[in-house]
Design a protein around this motif. Structure first.
Motif, PDB file in Angstrom:
ATOM      1  N   ASP A  16       0.852  -1.198   0.000  1.00 41.97           N
ATOM      2  CA  ASP A  16       0.000   0.000   0.000  1.00 41.97           C
ATOM      3  C   ASP A  16       0.886   1.245   0.000  1.00 41.97           C
ATOM      4  OD1 ASP A  16      -1.484   2.283   1.280  1.00 41.97           O
ATOM      5  OD2 ASP A  16      -3.125   0.823   1.210  1.00 41.97           O
ATOM      6  N   GLU A  17       0.737   2.080  -1.023  1.00 43.12           N
ATOM      7  CA  GLU A  17       1.597   3.265  -1.179  1.00 43.12           C
ATOM      8  C   GLU A  17       1.534   4.221   0.018  1.00 43.12           C
ATOM      9  OE1 GLU A  17       3.907   3.886  -3.575  1.00 43.12           O
ATOM     10  OE2 GLU A  17       3.428   1.837  -4.210  1.00 43.12           O
ATOM     11  N   GLU A  18       0.359   4.401   0.608  1.00 49.17           N
ATOM     12  CA  GLU A  18       0.222   5.312   1.740  1.00 49.17           C
ATOM     13  C   GLU A  18       0.745   4.713   3.029  1.00 49.17           C
ATOM     14  OE1 GLU A  18      -3.441   7.909   2.050  1.00 49.17           O
ATOM     15  OE2 GLU A  18      -4.085   6.429   0.550  1.00 49.17           O
ATOM     16  N   LEU A  19       0.586   3.413   3.184  1.00 49.36           N
ATOM     17  CA  LEU A  19       0.947   2.765   4.439  1.00 49.36           C
ATOM     18  C   LEU A  19       2.417   2.362   4.507  1.00 49.36           C
ATOM     19  CD1 LEU A  19      -2.192   0.496   4.962  1.00 49.36           C
ATOM     20  CD2 LEU A  19      -1.767   2.804   5.851  1.00 49.36           C
ATOM     21  N   LYS A  20       3.032   2.104   3.370  1.00 46.36           N
ATOM     22  CA  LYS A  20       4.400   1.592   3.409  1.00 46.36           C
ATOM     23  C   LYS A  20       5.421   2.619   3.894  1.00 46.36           C
ATOM     24  CE  LYS A  20       5.754   2.227  -1.430  1.00 46.36           C
ATOM     25  NZ  LYS A  20       6.096   1.482  -2.650  1.00 46.36           N
ATOM     26  N   VAL A  21       5.034   3.878   3.979  1.00 46.83           N
ATOM     27  CA  VAL A  21       5.960   4.907   4.482  1.00 46.83           C
ATOM     28  C   VAL A  21       5.918   5.048   6.003  1.00 46.83           C
ATOM     29  CG1 VAL A  21       5.882   6.201   2.325  1.00 46.83           C
ATOM     30  CG2 VAL A  21       4.303   6.793   4.164  1.00 46.83           C
ATOM     31  N   ILE A  22       4.933   4.430   6.650  1.00 46.89           N
ATOM     32  CA  ILE A  22       4.824   4.488   8.105  1.00 46.89           C
ATOM     33  C   ILE A  22       5.828   3.504   8.709  1.00 46.89           C
ATOM     34  CG2 ILE A  22       3.314   4.163  10.112  1.00 46.89           C
ATOM     35  CD1 ILE A  22       0.930   4.665   8.218  1.00 46.89           C
ATOM     36  N   PRO A  23       6.667   3.950   9.649  1.00 51.74           N
ATOM     37  CA  PRO A  23       7.600   3.011  10.280  1.00 51.74           C
ATOM     38  C   PRO A  23       6.861   1.872  10.971  1.00 51.74           C
ATOM     39  CG  PRO A  23       8.090   5.281  10.918  1.00 51.74           C
ATOM     40  CD  PRO A  23       6.791   5.303  10.178  1.00 51.74           C
ATOM     41  N   VAL A  24       7.419   0.669  10.810  1.00 52.26           N
ATOM     42  CA  VAL A  24       6.871  -0.525  11.454  1.00 52.26           C
ATOM     43  C   VAL A  24       7.966  -1.125  12.322  1.00 52.26           C
ATOM     44  CG1 VAL A  24       5.973  -2.861  11.082  1.00 52.26           C
ATOM     45  CG2 VAL A  24       5.300  -1.013   9.533  1.00 52.26           C
ATOM     46  N   VAL A  25       7.588  -1.504  13.544  1.00 50.87           N
ATOM     47  CA  VAL A  25       8.510  -2.175  14.451  1.00 50.87           C
ATOM     48  C   VAL A  25       7.823  -3.438  14.946  1.00 50.87           C
ATOM     49  CG1 VAL A  25       9.763  -2.036  16.637  1.00 50.87           C
ATOM     50  CG2 VAL A  25       9.546   0.002  15.212  1.00 50.87           C
ATOM     51  N   PHE A  26       8.551  -4.553  14.890  1.00 47.26           N
ATOM     52  CA  PHE A  26       8.059  -5.778  15.514  1.00 47.26           C
ATOM     53  C   PHE A  26       8.490  -5.750  16.971  1.00 47.26           C
ATOM     54  CE2 PHE A  26       7.759  -7.435  11.180  1.00 47.26           C
ATOM     55  CZ  PHE A  26       6.571  -8.130  11.260  1.00 47.26           C
ATOM     56  N   PHE A  27       7.525  -5.866  17.867  1.00 45.06           N
ATOM     57  CA  PHE A  27       7.778  -5.943  19.302  1.00 45.06           C
ATOM     58  C   PHE A  27       7.246  -7.293  19.726  1.00 45.06           C
ATOM     59  CE2 PHE A  27       7.045  -4.488  23.789  1.00 45.06           C
ATOM     60  CZ  PHE A  27       8.365  -4.166  24.055  1.00 45.06           C
TER      61      PHE A  27
END
Length: 132
Positions: free
Chosen positions: A79-90
């Motif tokens: 998803d173009e809009e979502l892929k720029v949001i940082p993701v962290v696995f916790f």
């Protein structure tokens, strides 16, 4: 993107509650939206896109029912809009395979520490991924 809004996907309600306490103890005023699996996270983000209220960070547990963290990340990256949001696995995982997976996908992986003091440090690391 809301710089004080975090989406946290974890099926362990106790972990979510503990994270809220840690953030409160740290004095950080982040708005935490909690979901319990990857599908709920994607549904939440779809609605957030419509309201133009995307989070500054997405935190995923590796192992969740319905749609796990890896499956969720794969959909986020499409998803173009979502892929720029940082993701962290916790996650509770300390698997080298999971660490390699995260490295290959350009996301941070933080293993949930067992002690509260270390948990505070881990949560402080997490919130630094939010753009201020």
């Amino acid at each position: 993107m809301n710089n004080r809004h975090i989406l946290w996907a974890d099926d362990d309600i106790d972990d979510l509650m503990l994270m809220r306490h840690v953030l409160h103890d740290l004095g950080d005023d982040y708005n935490i939206s909690e979901v319990h699996n990857g599908q709920e996270a994607l549904d939440y983000l779809k609605a957030a896109k419509e309201k133009d209220d995307l989070p500054c960070l997405i935190i995923l547990d590796m192992n969740m029912p319905i749609l796990d963290g890896k499956e969720t990340l794969a959909k986020l990256k499409k998803d173009e809009e979502l892929k720029v949001i940082p993701v962290v696995f916790f996650t509770t995982s300390s698997s080298q395979m999971d660490k390699l997976y995260c490295k290959r996908n350009g996301v941070e992986m933080i293993t949930k520490p067992p002690q509260y003091a270390n948990l505070k440090e881990a949560v402080q690391r997490l919130v630094k991924f939010c753009v201020r």
